[in-house]
Write an enzyme that holds these catalytic residues in place. Sequence first.
Site, PDB file in Angstrom:
ATOM      1  N   ASN A  22       7.609   4.766  -2.913  1.00 36.01           N
ATOM      2  CA  ASN A  22       8.938   5.393  -2.940  1.00 36.01           C
ATOM      3  C   ASN A  22       9.903   4.752  -3.932  1.00 36.01           C
ATOM      4  OD1 ASN A  22       9.195   3.136  -1.322  1.00 36.01           O
ATOM      5  ND2 ASN A  22      10.743   4.081  -0.019  1.00 36.01           N
ATOM      6  N   GLY A  74       6.048  -1.181   3.296  1.00 39.88           N
ATOM      7  CA  GLY A  74       5.350   0.059   3.616  1.00 39.88           C
ATOM      8  C   GLY A  74       5.543   0.406   5.075  1.00 39.88           C
ATOM      9  N   SER A  75       4.558   1.072   5.628  1.00 37.83           N
ATOM     10  CA  SER A  75       4.686   1.604   6.986  1.00 37.83           C
ATOM     11  C   SER A  75       4.410   0.526   8.043  1.00 37.83           C
ATOM     12  CB  SER A  75       3.717   2.762   7.171  1.00 37.83           C
ATOM     13  OG  SER A  75       2.402   2.301   6.981  1.00 37.83           O
ATOM     14  N   ASN A  76       4.861   0.775   9.261  1.00 35.70           N
ATOM     15  CA  ASN A  76       4.683  -0.204  10.340  1.00 35.70           C
ATOM     16  C   ASN A  76       3.227  -0.398  10.728  1.00 35.70           C
ATOM     17  OD1 ASN A  76       7.596   0.364  10.498  1.00 35.70           O
ATOM     18  ND2 ASN A  76       7.429  -1.083  12.187  1.00 35.70           N
ATOM     19  N   VAL A  81       0.495  -0.175   8.890  1.00 34.24           N
ATOM     20  CA  VAL A  81      -0.200  -1.020   7.919  1.00 34.24           C
ATOM     21  C   VAL A  81       0.347  -2.457   7.986  1.00 34.24           C
ATOM     22  CG1 VAL A  81      -0.625  -1.400   5.459  1.00 34.24           C
ATOM     23  CG2 VAL A  81      -0.803   0.907   6.410  1.00 34.24           C
ATOM     24  N   GLY A  82       1.654  -2.568   8.117  1.00 31.48           N
ATOM     25  CA  GLY A  82       2.262  -3.909   8.197  1.00 31.48           C
ATOM     26  C   GLY A  82       1.681  -4.730   9.333  1.00 31.48           C
ATOM     27  N   GLU A 103       8.311  -5.683   5.013  1.00 30.40           N
ATOM     28  CA  GLU A 103       9.477  -4.795   5.102  1.00 30.40           C
ATOM     29  C   GLU A 103       8.940  -3.413   5.432  1.00 30.40           C
ATOM     30  OE1 GLU A 103      12.554  -5.434   5.239  1.00 30.40           O
ATOM     31  OE2 GLU A 103      12.463  -7.527   4.608  1.00 30.40           O
ATOM     32  N   CYS A 119      13.457   3.844   2.734  1.00 29.04           N
ATOM     33  CA  CYS A 119      13.405   3.169   4.037  1.00 29.04           C
ATOM     34  C   CYS A 119      14.794   3.081   4.644  1.00 29.04           C
ATOM     35  CB  CYS A 119      12.801   1.789   3.892  1.00 29.04           C
ATOM     36  SG  CYS A 119      13.627   0.840   2.627  1.00 29.04           S
ATOM     37  N   GLU A 156      14.444 -10.345   1.956  1.00 30.75           N
ATOM     38  CA  GLU A 156      14.074 -10.373   0.547  1.00 30.75           C
ATOM     39  C   GLU A 156      15.348 -10.354  -0.278  1.00 30.75           C
ATOM     40  OE1 GLU A 156      10.312  -8.206  -0.620  1.00 30.75           O
ATOM     41  OE2 GLU A 156      11.228  -6.726   0.692  1.00 30.75           O
TER      42      GLU A 156
HETATM   43  P1  NAP Z   1       1.929   2.676   3.477  1.00 29.38           P
HETATM   44  O1  NAP Z   1       1.011   3.789   3.713  1.00 29.38           O
HETATM   45  O2  NAP Z   1       2.049   1.618   4.502  1.00 29.38           O
HETATM   46  O3  NAP Z   1       1.495   2.046   2.093  1.00 29.38           O
HETATM   47  C1  NAP Z   1       2.141   0.929   1.519  1.00 29.38           C
HETATM   48  C2  NAP Z   1       1.142   0.144   0.698  1.00 29.38           C
HETATM   49  O4  NAP Z   1       0.142  -0.404   1.564  1.00 29.38           O
HETATM   50  C3  NAP Z   1       0.392   0.993  -0.336  1.00 29.38           C
HETATM   51  O5  NAP Z   1       0.140   0.211  -1.475  1.00 29.38           O
HETATM   52  C4  NAP Z   1      -0.900   1.306   0.399  1.00 29.38           C
HETATM   53  O6  NAP Z   1      -1.981   1.616  -0.443  1.00 29.38           O
HETATM   54  C5  NAP Z   1      -1.136  -0.012   1.116  1.00 29.38           C
HETATM   55  N1  NAP Z   1      -2.050   0.081   2.261  1.00 29.38           N
HETATM   56  C6  NAP Z   1      -2.456   1.183   2.951  1.00 29.38           C
HETATM   57  N2  NAP Z   1      -3.323   0.846   3.926  1.00 29.38           N
HETATM   58  C7  NAP Z   1      -3.484  -0.494   3.859  1.00 29.38           C
HETATM   59  C8  NAP Z   1      -4.237  -1.447   4.610  1.00 29.38           C
HETATM   60  N3  NAP Z   1      -5.027  -1.088   5.626  1.00 29.38           N
HETATM   61  N4  NAP Z   1      -4.137  -2.759   4.271  1.00 29.38           N
HETATM   62  C9  NAP Z   1      -3.348  -3.158   3.273  1.00 29.38           C
HETATM   63  N5  NAP Z   1      -2.610  -2.303   2.516  1.00 29.38           N
HETATM   64  C10 NAP Z   1      -2.670  -0.988   2.804  1.00 29.38           C
HETATM   65  O7  NAP Z   1       3.410   3.184   3.220  1.00 29.38           O
HETATM   66  P2  NAP Z   1       3.875   4.323   2.200  1.00 29.38           P
HETATM   67  O8  NAP Z   1       3.556   5.622   2.840  1.00 29.38           O
HETATM   68  O9  NAP Z   1       3.384   4.040   0.840  1.00 29.38           O
HETATM   69  O10 NAP Z   1       5.442   4.064   2.152  1.00 29.38           O
HETATM   70  C11 NAP Z   1       6.303   4.585   3.117  1.00 29.38           C
HETATM   71  C12 NAP Z   1       6.678   3.541   4.147  1.00 29.38           C
HETATM   72  O11 NAP Z   1       7.244   2.404   3.511  1.00 29.38           O
HETATM   73  C13 NAP Z   1       7.730   4.007   5.101  1.00 29.38           C
HETATM   74  O12 NAP Z   1       7.411   3.598   6.406  1.00 29.38           O
HETATM   75  C14 NAP Z   1       8.989   3.305   4.639  1.00 29.38           C
HETATM   76  O13 NAP Z   1       9.978   3.107   5.600  1.00 29.38           O
HETATM   77  C15 NAP Z   1       8.454   2.023   4.149  1.00 29.38           C
HETATM   78  N6  NAP Z   1       9.353   1.399   3.201  1.00 29.38           N
HETATM   79  C16 NAP Z   1      10.053   0.294   3.611  1.00 29.38           C
HETATM   80  C17 NAP Z   1      10.951  -0.331   2.766  1.00 29.38           C
HETATM   81  C18 NAP Z   1      11.705  -1.541   3.224  1.00 29.38           C
HETATM   82  O14 NAP Z   1      12.108  -2.314   2.379  1.00 29.38           O
HETATM   83  N7  NAP Z   1      11.896  -1.754   4.504  1.00 29.38           N
HETATM   84  C19 NAP Z   1      11.134   0.149   1.463  1.00 29.38           C
HETATM   85  C20 NAP Z   1      10.414   1.280   1.079  1.00 29.38           C
HETATM   86  C21 NAP Z   1       9.521   1.883   1.951  1.00 29.38           C
HETATM   87  P3  NAP Z   1      -2.353   3.164  -0.797  1.00 29.38           P
HETATM   88  O15 NAP Z   1      -1.250   3.693  -1.601  1.00 29.38           O
HETATM   89  O16 NAP Z   1      -3.595   3.051  -1.587  1.00 29.38           O
HETATM   90  O17 NAP Z   1      -2.526   3.867   0.512  1.00 29.38           O
END
Ligand code: NAP
Length: 489
Positions: A158, A234-236, A238-239, A256, A290, A470
Site C-alpha cells: 500500500n 502488513g496484516s495481523n 501474517v504478523g 506494524e 493502515c 517506528e
Molecule cells: P500482508 O498480506 O500481511 O503482506 C505483507 C507482506 O508480508 C508482503 O510482503 C507479503 O508477501 C508478506 N507475507 C505474506 N505472507 C507471509 C508469511 N507467511 N510470512 C512472511 N511474510 C509474508 O499484508 P498486505 O495485504 O500486503 O497489506 C495490507 C495490511 O498491511 C493491512 O492489514 C494494513 O493495515 C497493514 N498495514 C499496516 C501499516 C502500519 O504501519 N501499521 C501500514 C501499511 C499497511 P506477498 O506480497 O508475497 O504476499
Amino acid sequence: MTVTQTTAPVYRNYINGEWKESATGNTISSINPANRHDVVGIVPNSGKEDLDAAVAAATAAAKTWSKMSGPARGQLLYKVANILESRLDEIAETMTREMGKTLPEAKGETARGVALLRYYAGEGSRKIGDVIPATDAAGFMFTVRVPLGVVGVITPWNFPVAIPMWKIAPALIYGNTVVWKPATETAVTAAKLAECFHEAGLPAGVLNLIIGSGSVVGQGIAEHPGIHGITFTGSNGVGKRISQAALARGAKYQLEMGGKNPVIVAKDADLELAVNATISGAFRSTGQKCTATSRVIVEKEIYPAFKEKLLEKTRELKIGDGMEASTWLGPCASESQMETVLSYIRKGQEEGARLLCGGRRLQEGKLADGFFVEPTVFENVTPDMAIFREEIFGPVIALVQAENLEEAIRLANDSVYGLSASIFTRDIGNVLTFFRDMDAGLVRVNEETAGVELQAPFGGMKQSSSHSREQGTAAIEFYTAVKTVYIKG
Ligand code: NAP
Ligand code: MG
C-alpha cells in the site's frame, strides 16, 4: 494472475550487488489494477536458495559496513536520495500503474521516500549513546548503540516506497545490512528503488532484494538463523506468524499491522472540516492505508447535517485510472483486494446495516478491465457487525450515532486495534477527555486519521503493533542493540 505479454520488462533479484535471475526459474507478472491487460513487469518468484544467497551476501557485507563511520554511511544515503529524486516522476508512475493510487499521491509518496533517506542520512551524524556516572570516581561508563547484524525487511503494497524507505534507511544508517522482501504486488516499484541504491554505489551485499511469495521468502526470512532482526508491516495474521517464528529462535522483531480507525464528530465540530477530513481519511488511496478512517462516530445532534454533507460530497468523487488527472479515487490494488471489499459490503447488508451510497463494483466501459469499487457509506452500524470490527482496507465508511462524547469514545475504543483516532471539536474539555481516554498510538484533533510525519514516532496500541514504534527518534530503538561499557580507571 498470469497474463502473457512478451513486451513487459523483466526484473531480477538484487544479491551481492548484482542483478540475478531466481534459482527457481519461476516468474510472476505484476499487473495494473486499473487495466488487468497491462503488465507492468515480470518479476522472479524466488525460493529458499535465493534467500540463502542474499543472507550470505548480507552477512559478509556486515563485517565492513558495520565498521564504517555513521557520517560516511550518511553520505551514501544522501546519494541514494538524490538519485530517487531525479527518478521521482518515473518511479511514481510505476507505483500508480502497479498498485493504482493516483499519480499526485504516488508523487507525494516518492518525495516522502527522498525526505526519509535524507532524514536518516543525517542520523549518521547524531548521537549513538550516553555517558552514565560510574560509582568509582576513576571509572568511566557509557552506552553505545551497535547494529543488530542482518535485518530482514518485509513490506506491504500500500505504500511501496515510503514504508520500505522508513525501514531500510534506518537499518542501514545504524550499520545493519538488509535482506528485503517487498510485496509481490509492487515488486517492480521495489526493483526500481533497489536500482537507486545500486546507482549510488552502495557496497555489494549491504542491501539485497529478494522478490517472491510471502509463504516462501517471507516465512523464510522469519525462520532464517542468519537474520537477526525482522521488521514487518502488513496484516495481523501474517504478523502473528512472523512473531512466533522470531520468538522461537530469539530474533528481534517489530510489527506494524492493521487498524480500524475511528473519527469522532462532536456536536460543536466545524462541519465542513469534519466532512472533508473524513472523506480524505477514508477514501484517498481507495481506503488502503493502515491509518485510513473506517468508523465515523457522530454525536446525535449533528448527525443529520453531517450525513447529508458527507453523502453529497462522496457522490461527487471521480473514480478512474490513477494516471488520469481528473481521477480522485483509483482502483483497489488487486482483484483479491476488490473481492474482499465487496464481500464486506455484502456482509454489511446481510447483517442489517443500511447502505446509503456506493456499494458496487464499477464495470462501465473500460472500468470493466480494472478493480474499481464505489466509495461506500453505511449507517445503522452496530458494534457486533463485521464492518464495525474488521479491517476492510477499502473505500467503506461505517456511520454510527452516539448519545454523547462519553459513548462516542467508548465506541471508538471498542476494537482490537488502536492505531489512529481523530476528534473534531472546538471544545478544549472534549480535547482533553479524548487525549486521556482514547487508546490509540496516534491521537489527533481536527485532522484526518491518515498520514504521518517522518520525524515523529509512529505505531499502534493493542493489536495494531508489537508495541514498538517506528520513525523519528523511535527508529534507533529497533535497529540497534545497547552495549554498556565499563572502564576501570
Ligand atoms: P500482508 O498480506 O500481511 O503482506 C505483507 C507482506 O508480508 C508482503 O510482503 C507479503 O508477501 C508478506 N507475507 C505474506 N505472507 C507471509 C508469511 N507467511 N510470512 C512472511 N511474510 C509474508 O499484508 P498486505 O495485504 O500486503 O497489506 C495490507 C495490511 O498491511 C493491512 O492489514 C494494513 O493495515 C497493514 N498495514 C499496516 C501499516 C502500519 O504501519 N501499521 C501500514 C501499511 C499497511 P506477498 O506480497 O508475497 O504476499
Ligand atoms: Mg499490481
